[in-house]
Design a protein around this motif. Structure first.
Motif, mmCIF file in Angstrom:
data_model
loop_
_atom_site.group_PDB
_atom_site.id
_atom_site.type_symbol
_atom_site.label_atom_id
_atom_site.label_comp_id
_atom_site.label_asym_id
_atom_site.label_seq_id
_atom_site.Cartn_x
_atom_site.Cartn_y
_atom_site.Cartn_z
ATOM 1 N N LEU A 75 30.051 5.805 -4.642
ATOM 2 C CA LEU A 75 29.687 7.152 -5.073
ATOM 3 C C LEU A 75 30.576 8.185 -4.411
ATOM 4 N N VAL A 76 30.847 8.017 -3.121
ATOM 5 C CA VAL A 76 31.702 8.965 -2.414
ATOM 6 C C VAL A 76 33.081 9.005 -3.053
ATOM 7 N N ARG A 77 33.636 7.844 -3.374
ATOM 8 C CA ARG A 77 34.972 7.805 -3.969
ATOM 9 C C ARG A 77 34.977 8.402 -5.374
ATOM 10 N N LEU A 78 33.904 8.183 -6.128
ATOM 11 C CA LEU A 78 33.839 8.768 -7.466
ATOM 12 C C LEU A 78 33.780 10.293 -7.414
ATOM 13 N N VAL A 79 32.977 10.812 -6.491
ATOM 14 C CA VAL A 79 32.892 12.265 -6.355
ATOM 15 C C VAL A 79 34.220 12.820 -5.850
ATOM 16 N N GLY A 110 37.002 11.516 -6.487
ATOM 17 C CA GLY A 110 37.865 11.434 -7.653
ATOM 18 C C GLY A 110 37.695 12.625 -8.572
ATOM 19 N N ALA A 111 36.457 13.075 -8.728
ATOM 20 C CA ALA A 111 36.220 14.273 -9.532
ATOM 21 C C ALA A 111 36.865 15.483 -8.875
ATOM 22 N N LEU A 112 36.818 15.534 -7.554
ATOM 23 C CA LEU A 112 37.480 16.604 -6.824
ATOM 24 C C LEU A 112 38.983 16.524 -7.034
ATOM 25 N N VAL A 149 43.254 11.150 -3.808
ATOM 26 C CA VAL A 149 42.533 10.052 -4.416
ATOM 27 C C VAL A 149 43.423 9.416 -5.463
ATOM 28 N N HIS A 150 43.423 8.116 -5.538
ATOM 29 C CA HIS A 150 44.220 7.430 -6.546
ATOM 30 C C HIS A 150 43.316 6.482 -7.311
ATOM 31 N N VAL A 151 43.729 6.122 -8.506
ATOM 32 C CA VAL A 151 42.884 5.303 -9.350
ATOM 33 C C VAL A 151 43.592 4.046 -9.770
ATOM 34 N N THR A 152 42.791 3.048 -10.093
ATOM 35 C CA THR A 152 43.371 1.823 -10.619
ATOM 36 C C THR A 152 43.762 2.018 -12.066
#
Length: 365
Positions: free
Chosen positions: A173-177, A179-181, A191-194
């Motif tokens: 959840l922390v990483r998803l939020v 990510g939204a930031l 933040v980076h994404v797969t």
């Protein structure tokens, strides 16, 4: 002869036209028509725009009745609204009602029961003869709306801000939020994404690819969940800076925008994130407590669940249905429900006919 049903909310206004057999013959959609949110003139104009396609090809004088379910109906200036209504060629004055009765009718043809709405806000009501008689919550984001989309989004932001301020970024959840930031602020090395088989995942909108950015020097996480980068943002100071950005971003925007984080709670809960699961459980408990304020243990009528939090078949909906242990049903199309109510009144459908037509009308058939 025809009848009109309108479901008017803050983000959209939808109109459905039925004939005497209950067949849908017209449909229109426009921007929000809640007068409390937009003012009467804008609200009336948007409702008029929804009416135009719904009435296309028919004589408005053939409309025998109309029901409008409208949030914020108390803020409506009838002079402005009536002028718009007349300019559309409509003769019978519509019956204006709140969104609670419409939401209940969108789920059942029964006259009595309970409705629980959880969208951006949250509210519950006991319904008797189609009208709310006892209401709980609906007190707004500052004083109530417990378990709502706003509440979920705020809890997600709170969890993320506190974790990042401590230098902790292991939770989904922390990483998803975060990510939204990242999508909003685009801080370097944040933040980076797969990249899964369908392109970027985790941020939810492929912002990196669309803007031509590469993942940089951050590592990617399994499962398509964003990860705090290996650069500056991966340090305690960097994560503290992210927490501050999150706090500033949350407080510089309209509070209700936090509701956009609510789907991240569902996503993280599906991944088994403990913080997200705790938020889901608490939201379900609060929503069921709101229901308990309007429904006695002896009542056997249906509980209609409405609003985006409860009609998406996500974890909150599942938890609420399990906790209630009652006959629950998901609400269908609110505009169709309003048209169904108008048809009962204008065409005098008997109870058997009304019940038979209900499912088809509210399902959009």
């Amino acid at each position: 002869m025809f009848v009109l049903g309108l479901d008017v909310g803050g983000t959209s206004s939808r109109a459905v036209l039925l004939d005497a057999s209950g067949r849908r013959v017209g449909y229109g959609r426009a921007a929000g028509g809640n007068p409390a949110a937009h003012g009467t003139e804008v609200a009336a104009a948007n409702i008029g725009r929804a009416l135009e396609p719904a009435l296309r090809g028919i004589d408005p004088a053939q409309v025998a009745g109309a029901v409008i379910g409208m949030a914020g109906a108390g803020a409506l200036e009838r002079t402005v609204f009536d002028l718009m209504w007349a300019s559309a060629g409509l003769r019978p004055a519509p019956r204006l009602t709140g969104d609670l009765g419409i939401a209940f009718a969108a789920g059942t043809a029964e006259p009595c029961g309970t409705v629980l709405i959880a969208g951006t806000g949250a509210i519950a009501a006991r319904i008797e003869d189609g009208e709310p008689t006892v209401i709980a919550d609906g007190l707004g984001w500052l004083l109530g709306d417990e378990g709502s989309g706003f509440w979920l989004g705020r809890e997600a932001a709170r969890v993320a801000a506190r974790a990042l301020s401590r230098g902790e970024a292991d939770g989904c959840l922390v990483r998803l939020v975060a990510g939204a930031l990242r999508d909003d602020e685009s801080p370097p090395d944040a933040v980076h994404v797969t990249r899964g088989p369908r392109g970027p995942q985790g941020s939810g909108n492929g912002a990196q690819e669309a803007q031509g950015r590469s993942p940089g020097n951050g590592e990617v996480l399994r499962g398509g969940v964003p990860e705090i980068g290996a650069g500056a943002a991966g340090t305690l100071a960097g994560m503290r800076a992210l927490a501050i950005k999150l706090v500033i971003g949350a407080q510089s925007r309209p509070p209700l925008e936090l509701a956009r984080l609510a789907p991240l709670v569902s996503q993280a809960a599906a991944e088994g994130d403990p913080a997200a699961l705790e938020i889901v459980d608490t939201a379900a408990r609060l929503l069921c407590r709101t229901v308990a304020e309007v429904r006695t243990a002896e009542e056997s009528g249906p509980v209609v669940l409405s609003g985006s939090v409860l009609t998406s078949e996500g974890p909150v909906c599942s938890a609420v249905r399990e906790r209630l242990g009652a006959s629950t049903v998901l609400a269908g199309d609110g505009a169709g429900a309003a048209a169904w109510l108008a048809g009962r009144e204008a065409f005098g459908w008997d109870p058997v006919t009304a019940a038979r037509l209900h499912e088809r009308i509210v399902s959009g058939g």
